[in-house]
Design a protein around this motif. Structure first.
Motif, PDB file in Angstrom:
ATOM      1  N   SER A 170       0.830  -1.212   0.000  1.00  0.00           N
ATOM      2  CA  SER A 170       0.000   0.000   0.000  1.00  0.00           C
ATOM      3  C   SER A 170       0.860   1.256   0.000  1.00  0.00           C
ATOM      4  O   SER A 170       0.620   2.208  -0.753  1.00  0.00           O
ATOM      5  N   CYS A 171       1.873   1.250   0.852  1.00  0.00           N
ATOM      6  CA  CYS A 171       2.740   2.432   0.958  1.00  0.00           C
ATOM      7  C   CYS A 171       3.607   2.623  -0.280  1.00  0.00           C
ATOM      8  O   CYS A 171       3.897   3.758  -0.668  1.00  0.00           O
ATOM      9  N   SER A 172       4.017   1.525  -0.915  1.00  0.00           N
ATOM     10  CA  SER A 172       4.850   1.651  -2.119  1.00  0.00           C
ATOM     11  C   SER A 172       4.059   2.259  -3.269  1.00  0.00           C
ATOM     12  O   SER A 172       4.617   3.017  -4.080  1.00  0.00           O
ATOM     13  N   ILE A 173       2.768   1.950  -3.354  1.00  0.00           N
ATOM     14  CA  ILE A 173       1.927   2.565  -4.388  1.00  0.00           C
ATOM     15  C   ILE A 173       1.848   4.072  -4.163  1.00  0.00           C
ATOM     16  O   ILE A 173       1.978   4.871  -5.108  1.00  0.00           O
ATOM     17  N   THR A 174       1.645   4.481  -2.921  1.00  0.00           N
ATOM     18  CA  THR A 174       1.596   5.907  -2.598  1.00  0.00           C
ATOM     19  C   THR A 174       2.926   6.590  -2.896  1.00  0.00           C
ATOM     20  O   THR A 174       2.962   7.690  -3.458  1.00  0.00           O
ATOM     21  N   ALA A 175       4.030   5.932  -2.511  1.00  0.00           N
ATOM     22  CA  ALA A 175       5.351   6.511  -2.754  1.00  0.00           C
ATOM     23  C   ALA A 175       5.626   6.651  -4.248  1.00  0.00           C
ATOM     24  O   ALA A 175       6.195   7.663  -4.691  1.00  0.00           O
ATOM     25  N   ALA A 176       5.221   5.657  -5.037  1.00  0.00           N
ATOM     26  CA  ALA A 176       5.428   5.726  -6.481  1.00  0.00           C
ATOM     27  C   ALA A 176       4.611   6.861  -7.106  1.00  0.00           C
ATOM     28  O   ALA A 176       5.083   7.564  -8.011  1.00  0.00           O
ATOM     29  N   LEU A 177       3.406   7.051  -6.610  1.00  0.00           N
ATOM     30  CA  LEU A 177       2.559   8.130  -7.126  1.00  0.00           C
ATOM     31  C   LEU A 177       3.164   9.502  -6.812  1.00  0.00           C
ATOM     32  O   LEU A 177       3.206  10.388  -7.680  1.00  0.00           O
ATOM     33  N   ILE A 178       3.658   9.665  -5.585  1.00  0.00           N
ATOM     34  CA  ILE A 178       4.286  10.937  -5.206  1.00  0.00           C
ATOM     35  C   ILE A 178       5.540  11.182  -6.033  1.00  0.00           C
ATOM     36  O   ILE A 178       5.794  12.311  -6.491  1.00  0.00           O
ATOM     37  N   THR A 179       6.332  10.143  -6.239  1.00  0.00           N
ATOM     38  CA  THR A 179       7.552  10.279  -7.049  1.00  0.00           C
ATOM     39  C   THR A 179       7.218  10.759  -8.456  1.00  0.00           C
ATOM     40  O   THR A 179       7.894  11.641  -9.012  1.00  0.00           O
ATOM     41  N   THR A 180       6.191  10.186  -9.044  1.00  0.00           N
ATOM     42  CA  THR A 180       5.778  10.577 -10.396  1.00  0.00           C
ATOM     43  C   THR A 180       5.340  12.035 -10.444  1.00  0.00           C
ATOM     44  O   THR A 180       5.724  12.798 -11.344  1.00  0.00           O
ATOM     45  N   SER A 214      11.438  22.169  -1.680  1.00  0.00           N
ATOM     46  CA  SER A 214      10.468  21.195  -1.192  1.00  0.00           C
ATOM     47  C   SER A 214      10.193  20.100  -2.221  1.00  0.00           C
ATOM     48  O   SER A 214      10.011  18.931  -1.859  1.00  0.00           O
ATOM     49  N   ASP A 215      10.189  20.456  -3.501  1.00  0.00           N
ATOM     50  CA  ASP A 215       9.978  19.450  -4.540  1.00  0.00           C
ATOM     51  C   ASP A 215      11.134  18.454  -4.573  1.00  0.00           C
ATOM     52  O   ASP A 215      10.917  17.248  -4.737  1.00  0.00           O
ATOM     53  N   ALA A 216      12.360  18.957  -4.412  1.00  0.00           N
ATOM     54  CA  ALA A 216      13.526  18.063  -4.391  1.00  0.00           C
ATOM     55  C   ALA A 216      13.477  17.138  -3.172  1.00  0.00           C
ATOM     56  O   ALA A 216      13.745  15.931  -3.281  1.00  0.00           O
ATOM     57  N   ILE A 217      13.129  17.701  -2.009  1.00  0.00           N
ATOM     58  CA  ILE A 217      13.031  16.887  -0.801  1.00  0.00           C
ATOM     59  C   ILE A 217      11.973  15.802  -0.974  1.00  0.00           C
ATOM     60  O   ILE A 217      12.174  14.637  -0.611  1.00  0.00           O
ATOM     61  N   SER A 218      10.842  16.185  -1.548  1.00  0.00           N
ATOM     62  CA  SER A 218       9.770  15.215  -1.756  1.00  0.00           C
ATOM     63  C   SER A 218      10.193  14.109  -2.710  1.00  0.00           C
ATOM     64  O   SER A 218       9.892  12.934  -2.490  1.00  0.00           O
ATOM     65  N   LEU A 219      10.907  14.468  -3.774  1.00  0.00           N
ATOM     66  CA  LEU A 219      11.361  13.472  -4.750  1.00  0.00           C
ATOM     67  C   LEU A 219      12.333  12.481  -4.118  1.00  0.00           C
ATOM     68  O   LEU A 219      12.185  11.260  -4.269  1.00  0.00           O
ATOM     69  N   PHE A 220      13.317  12.992  -3.380  1.00  0.00           N
ATOM     70  CA  PHE A 220      14.318  12.117  -2.763  1.00  0.00           C
ATOM     71  C   PHE A 220      13.694  11.248  -1.672  1.00  0.00           C
ATOM     72  O   PHE A 220      14.003  10.052  -1.559  1.00  0.00           O
ATOM     73  N   ALA A 221      12.801  11.845  -0.865  1.00  0.00           N
ATOM     74  CA  ALA A 221      12.186  11.089   0.230  1.00  0.00           C
ATOM     75  C   ALA A 221      11.248  10.007  -0.305  1.00  0.00           C
ATOM     76  O   ALA A 221      11.246   8.872   0.195  1.00  0.00           O
ATOM     77  N   SER A 222      10.454  10.324  -1.302  1.00  0.00           N
ATOM     78  CA  SER A 222       9.532   9.324  -1.860  1.00  0.00           C
ATOM     79  C   SER A 222      10.293   8.210  -2.573  1.00  0.00           C
ATOM     80  O   SER A 222       9.890   7.039  -2.509  1.00  0.00           O
ATOM     81  N   SER A 223      11.395   8.551  -3.227  1.00  0.00           N
ATOM     82  CA  SER A 223      12.218   7.517  -3.869  1.00  0.00           C
ATOM     83  C   SER A 223      12.827   6.589  -2.822  1.00  0.00           C
ATOM     84  O   SER A 223      12.867   5.364  -3.012  1.00  0.00           O
ATOM     85  N   THR A 224      13.286   7.181  -1.726  1.00  0.00           N
ATOM     86  CA  THR A 224      13.823   6.365  -0.633  1.00  0.00           C
ATOM     87  C   THR A 224      12.754   5.444  -0.072  1.00  0.00           C
ATOM     88  O   THR A 224      12.995   4.252   0.149  1.00  0.00           O
ATOM     89  N   LEU A 258       6.094  10.035   4.967  1.00  0.00           N
ATOM     90  CA  LEU A 258       5.513  11.192   5.645  1.00  0.00           C
ATOM     91  C   LEU A 258       6.240  12.472   5.246  1.00  0.00           C
ATOM     92  O   LEU A 258       5.607  13.502   4.947  1.00  0.00           O
ATOM     93  N   LEU A 259       7.570  12.420   5.205  1.00  0.00           N
ATOM     94  CA  LEU A 259       8.362  13.586   4.814  1.00  0.00           C
ATOM     95  C   LEU A 259       8.069  13.987   3.379  1.00  0.00           C
ATOM     96  O   LEU A 259       7.923  15.193   3.070  1.00  0.00           O
ATOM     97  N   SER A 260       7.963  13.017   2.492  1.00  0.00           N
ATOM     98  CA  SER A 260       7.698  13.323   1.088  1.00  0.00           C
ATOM     99  C   SER A 260       6.308  13.936   0.904  1.00  0.00           C
ATOM    100  O   SER A 260       6.120  14.829   0.068  1.00  0.00           O
ATOM    101  N   THR A 261       5.339  13.464   1.670  1.00  0.00           N
ATOM    102  CA  THR A 261       3.984  14.014   1.582  1.00  0.00           C
ATOM    103  C   THR A 261       3.953  15.472   2.043  1.00  0.00           C
ATOM    104  O   THR A 261       3.340  16.328   1.396  1.00  0.00           O
ATOM    105  N   ILE A 262       4.606  15.756   3.146  1.00  0.00           N
ATOM    106  CA  ILE A 262       4.653  17.135   3.649  1.00  0.00           C
ATOM    107  C   ILE A 262       5.348  18.052   2.651  1.00  0.00           C
ATOM    108  O   ILE A 262       4.870  19.151   2.342  1.00  0.00           O
TER     109      ILE A 262
END
Length: 340
Positions: A170-180, A214-224, A258-262
């Motif tokens: 479930s979380c990987s789907i969310t992380a992949a969506l945020i990364t995109t 913030s966009d860079a932080i979100s990209l790196f955090a969601s990829s992690t 959580l960090l990537s979402t914020i």
């Protein structure tokens, strides 16, 4: 008050039976204050045993009463005894730690994975205090402690694996969506680029800098987070992996998500201000209010799990740091019983 009334009877030797059932029940229920009070009035009560021959420490291990365990096990003379003591089935205390905890104790933990983790922590704690040969010694049924643990926790292991996989998927789907989303936002910057030099039109604006960071932080955090959750899905899910490895991965993944979402909400808010608000500062307030709603919702739903993962994995419930700070009984009085 009951202890005071018993003490008034002046039964130094015969007072022990009055405490037998209460102290054994208290040890089973993790009521360490009751155990403490009884041992203050009658140190000899520590020798109480139930119909199966189990005493306070053995019952605290069987029923996972960590506060009673920490309260009593510090007495050195008891340690030497528990290293070698066997019950009628030749089970040592590592065998007892391999049994499945009572249902009421299991339900204190969030999810089967954390329940199994606490069971493993009990096994590892007890192993520290027995001779190495007792870790692999067989009981009357030719079962080693590890064999008992595996048999008793087979269902819990299966449920823990299912919980971990479901949560990670479930979380990987969310992380992949945020990364995109944030990757696309980084390429198509708000306001567009200059036709001649290709520099973003809002590059000198404070809101644009906030968007970029913030966009860079979100990209790196969601990829992690995505990579961590994928590592969970490809894990072997052995028993020992639930002790530290898998809970740590889940903790890192959820915190990164959580960090990537914020950061994503901050980047989106900065974009709204740049493109649609025409530099009107009063628009910052409604944008912030709307952005906080999903952030607060996510934190409220996931923060308890983050706390449970951190507390269960990195804060020990055993040892000196977790013992009662208000212990009343004197350990020296109990030590004297073993020298008489």
């Amino acid at each position: 008050m009951v202890c005071d009334e018993i003490d008034k009877l002046k039964l130094t030797e015969t007072g022990h039976p009055h405490y037998t059932r209460p102290i054994l029940e208290a040890a089973s229920q993790n009521a360490y204050k009751v155990v403490d009070e009884i041992l203050l009035g009658s140190p000899i009560a520590i020798q109480s045993t139930d119909e199966s021959g189990y005493d306070i420490i053995q019952l605290s291990i069987i029923h996972r009463s960590e506060k009673v365990y920490n309260l009593i096990y510090e007495i050195g003379e008891r340690k030497n005894r528990y290293r070698t003591i066997l019950d009628s089935s030749k089970n040592n205390i590592v065998h007892l730690a391999g049994r499945l905890a009572p249902l009421r104790e299991l339900r204190r933990r969030r999810g089967a994975a954390l329940q199994l983790q606490r069971e493993l922590q009990w096994r590892e704690e007890v192993k520290k205090h027995v001779f190495p040969t007792y870790i692999t010694r067989e009981n009357i049924k030719k079962e080693t402690p590890d064999m008992i643990f595996t048999r008793e926790h087979e269902k819990l292991l299966s449920e823990g694996e299912k919980w971990m996989r479901t949560t990670a998927e479930s979380c990987s789907i969310t992380a992949a969506l945020i990364t995109t989303i944030v990757f696309a936002a980084a390429i198509t910057v708000p306001g567009g680029n200059d036709d001649k030099e290709g520099i973003p039109l809002f590059s000198n604006n404070t809101a644009f800098i906030l968007f970029a960071v913030s966009d860079a932080i979100s990209l790196f955090a969601s990829s992690t987070a995505l990579l961590v959750f994928l590592s969970i899905l490809t894990a072997r899910f052995d028993e020992i992996d639930f002790l530290v490895s898998l809970p740590n991965r889940m903790l890192i993944g959820i915190v990164s998500l959580l960090l990537s979402t914020i950061a994503m909400m901050v980047a989106f808010s900065a974009t709204l201000f740049l493109v649609f608000c025409q530099q009107k500062l009063w628009m910052i307030a409604p944008i912030c209010v709307l952005a906080i709603i999903p952030i607060v919702s996510f934190v409220a739903l996931q923060f308890p799990l983050i706390v449970d993962l951190f507390w269960s994995t990195h804060v020990s419930v055993f040892g000196y740091q977790r013992k009662s700070a208000v212990r009343k009984f004197n350990p020296n009085n109990i030590r004297l019983l073993f020298h008489k």
